[in-house]
Design a protein around this motif. Structure first.
Motif, mmCIF file in Angstrom:
data_model
loop_
_atom_site.group_PDB
_atom_site.id
_atom_site.type_symbol
_atom_site.label_atom_id
_atom_site.label_comp_id
_atom_site.label_asym_id
_atom_site.label_seq_id
_atom_site.Cartn_x
_atom_site.Cartn_y
_atom_site.Cartn_z
ATOM 1 N N UNK A 74 -4.884 14.722 -46.127
ATOM 2 C CA UNK A 74 -3.904 15.264 -44.996
ATOM 3 C C UNK A 74 -3.480 14.376 -44.058
ATOM 4 N N UNK A 75 -4.733 13.243 -43.731
ATOM 5 C CA UNK A 75 -4.461 12.121 -42.818
ATOM 6 C C UNK A 75 -3.765 11.251 -43.420
ATOM 7 N N UNK A 76 -3.768 10.837 -44.511
ATOM 8 C CA UNK A 76 -3.515 9.479 -45.159
ATOM 9 C C UNK A 76 -1.814 9.567 -45.197
ATOM 10 N N UNK A 77 -1.246 10.877 -45.677
ATOM 11 C CA UNK A 77 0.040 10.988 -45.936
ATOM 12 C C UNK A 77 0.783 10.868 -44.539
ATOM 13 N N UNK A 78 -0.052 11.378 -43.226
ATOM 14 C CA UNK A 78 0.720 11.077 -42.122
ATOM 15 C C UNK A 78 0.958 9.649 -41.861
ATOM 16 N N UNK A 110 -2.404 24.215 -50.103
ATOM 17 C CA UNK A 110 -2.723 23.187 -49.130
ATOM 18 C C UNK A 110 -2.159 22.081 -49.307
ATOM 19 N N UNK A 111 -1.594 21.472 -50.463
ATOM 20 C CA UNK A 111 -0.876 20.529 -50.799
ATOM 21 C C UNK A 111 0.609 20.652 -50.291
ATOM 22 N N UNK A 112 1.205 21.780 -50.863
ATOM 23 C CA UNK A 112 2.572 22.109 -50.718
ATOM 24 C C UNK A 112 2.711 22.664 -49.495
ATOM 25 N N UNK A 113 1.849 23.029 -48.750
ATOM 26 C CA UNK A 113 2.180 23.477 -47.236
ATOM 27 C C UNK A 113 1.514 22.602 -46.261
ATOM 28 N N UNK A 120 1.634 17.969 -42.451
ATOM 29 C CA UNK A 120 1.102 16.894 -41.659
ATOM 30 C C UNK A 120 2.236 15.362 -42.151
ATOM 31 N N UNK A 121 2.508 15.600 -43.218
ATOM 32 C CA UNK A 121 3.596 14.295 -43.313
ATOM 33 C C UNK A 121 4.828 14.623 -42.497
ATOM 34 N N UNK A 172 4.540 13.740 -39.082
ATOM 35 C CA UNK A 172 4.530 12.405 -38.831
ATOM 36 C C UNK A 172 5.637 11.441 -38.936
ATOM 37 N N UNK A 173 6.512 12.142 -39.359
ATOM 38 C CA UNK A 173 8.137 11.682 -39.486
ATOM 39 C C UNK A 173 8.630 11.536 -40.881
ATOM 40 N N UNK A 174 7.571 11.939 -41.874
ATOM 41 C CA UNK A 174 8.037 11.950 -43.180
ATOM 42 C C UNK A 174 9.393 12.708 -43.530
ATOM 43 N N UNK A 175 10.100 12.247 -44.576
ATOM 44 C CA UNK A 175 11.547 12.806 -44.679
ATOM 45 C C UNK A 175 11.700 13.579 -45.995
ATOM 46 N N UNK A 176 10.927 12.931 -46.980
ATOM 47 C CA UNK A 176 11.321 13.583 -48.350
ATOM 48 C C UNK A 176 9.787 13.606 -48.784
ATOM 49 N N UNK A 177 9.442 14.822 -49.090
ATOM 50 C CA UNK A 177 8.015 15.275 -49.700
ATOM 51 C C UNK A 177 8.325 16.047 -51.063
ATOM 52 N N UNK A 178 7.853 15.376 -52.063
ATOM 53 C CA UNK A 178 7.862 16.268 -53.427
ATOM 54 C C UNK A 178 6.380 16.501 -53.855
ATOM 55 N N UNK A 179 6.220 17.566 -54.283
ATOM 56 C CA UNK A 179 5.026 18.058 -55.058
ATOM 57 C C UNK A 179 5.261 18.253 -56.438
#
Length: 349
Positions: free
Chosen positions: A272-276, A303-306, A311-312, A315-322
């Motif tokens: 959760x911290x590292x993806x940020x 937990x992962x998909x929400x 968190x990602x 922090x400015x992440x744009x594309x998250x794929x589970x």
């Protein structure tokens, strides 16, 4: 079908019994019967009272669990389960997927061994219980049982506690079946290949490829590693083998750990911290896979998909794929079936 017969060399008046079959009993973590308060409380109480999961002395832990945690957590956990619940079937996704996996493995075993093998599943916590399913197998003539915890990586809080429960059930049998337990299969080539295929298929469907693949494993307290639990080492090896199978460089795949609970230091880095951190470092497009889970569940779907996704993105992440767990995908079923067949050698060839 296997009918009841008299045991060899038994006198004529000996009662007939069913025997001669091999049972394959799949086991997963478990699931509450419903997401409302009391089913959630019963499930969490059983889970969090397991000394393999929380090893604090009972005199210290139980007052905290019964007085504080179980008065609040069933509500929050219930909301999380409600958000992913299979409302059509009235069960959690883990239950639905495990049933589907069992049906496919049952067919694979029947194709290979016919009626000699009986396949079923149980849960370590909740229903169907390990004891009830083991008892059913014995009553159906299984004098040999292969117990298969569906965890690719060994950990005391997963594989060991599932085995413990199986052994407890055996203790209550008058005539115990011969028994085997399946070891971890974190480096099984068919399992690694199934993971790689799932990644390749997910990437092929994307217009823009991720900057990095995050392999998020369930965490554990760091001191468990120091006490000799091999889980961390096995997770790291799975990531390495997956990277090699994909033909990737070191900077294309990382390992992290999720689901931290309590005040102790757990295995790092925390997902959760590292993806940020990745987002802040300019890795704006990531994919996440959960190799330690054989089926999607609360830790992946919620937990992962929400939570981790949020968190990602914050922090400015744009594309998250589970990338979903292997679930009942045919490549996964073939891998699990191979593990089963390897462990049935000597009983069935």
């Amino acid at each position: 079908m296997f009918d009841a017969t008299r045991p060899a060399h038994a006198p004529a008046d000996h009662p007939k019994v069913k025997m001669g079959r091999v049972g394959v009993l799949l086991a997963n973590l478990g699931t509450p019967d419903d997401y409302t308060y009391w089913p959630m409380r019963r499930y969490l109480n059983e889970f969090l009272s397991d000394r393999r999961v929380i090893d604090y002395p009972a005199w210290k832990w139980q007052p905290i669990l019964q007085g504080i945690i179980l008065s609040k957590r069933p509500f929050s956990s219930g909301e999380a389960y409600k958000s992913i619940w299979n409302h059509d079937k009235g069960e959690s996704p883990l239950m639905t997927i495990t049933k589907d996996q069992t049906a496919k493995i049952k067919q694979a075993m029947q194709d290979r061994y016919g009626d000699q093998v009986m396949v079923d599943f149980c849960m370590r916590y909740g229903n169907p219980s390990t004891k009830s399913k083991m008892r059913q197998m014995v009553s159906e003539g299984c004098d040999r049982i292969l117990f298969f915890p569906l965890y690719p990586h060994y950990a005391g809080a997963t594989t060991a506690t599932a085995n413990d429960q199986f052994f407890r059930a055996l203790m209550e049998e008058t005539w115990q079946p011969a028994s085997r337990t399946v070891p971890s299969y974190y480096d099984e080539p068919a399992y690694i290949d199934a993971l790689a295929v799932s990644v390749e298929n997910a990437y092929a469907a994307m217009e823009t490829k991720p900057d990095i693949l995050v392999c998020s494993y369930h965490g554990m307290p760091e001191r468990y590693l120091q006490q000799g639990d091999p889980y961390h080492c096995q997770c790291v090896k799975t990531s390495r083998l997956l990277k090699e199978r994909l033909g990737w460089s070191d900077d294309q795949l990382i390992s992290t750990f999720q689901s931290r609970f309590g005040p102790e230091e757990w295995l790092k880095p925390y997902t959760v911290d590292h993806v940020a951190d990745l987002a802040r470092q300019g890795k704006k497009k990531i994919a996440v896979i959960a190799p330690a889970f054989s089926a999607d569940c609360i830790e992946t779907l919620e937990e992962i998909n929400e939570e981790i996704k949020e968190s990602f993105e914050e922090a400015g992440g744009e594309q998250f794929t589970y990338i979903p767990c292997l679930n009942d995908d045919d490549t996964h079923i073939r891998a699990l079936s191979k593990v089963i067949q390897d462990n049935l050698r000597g009983w069935l060839d």
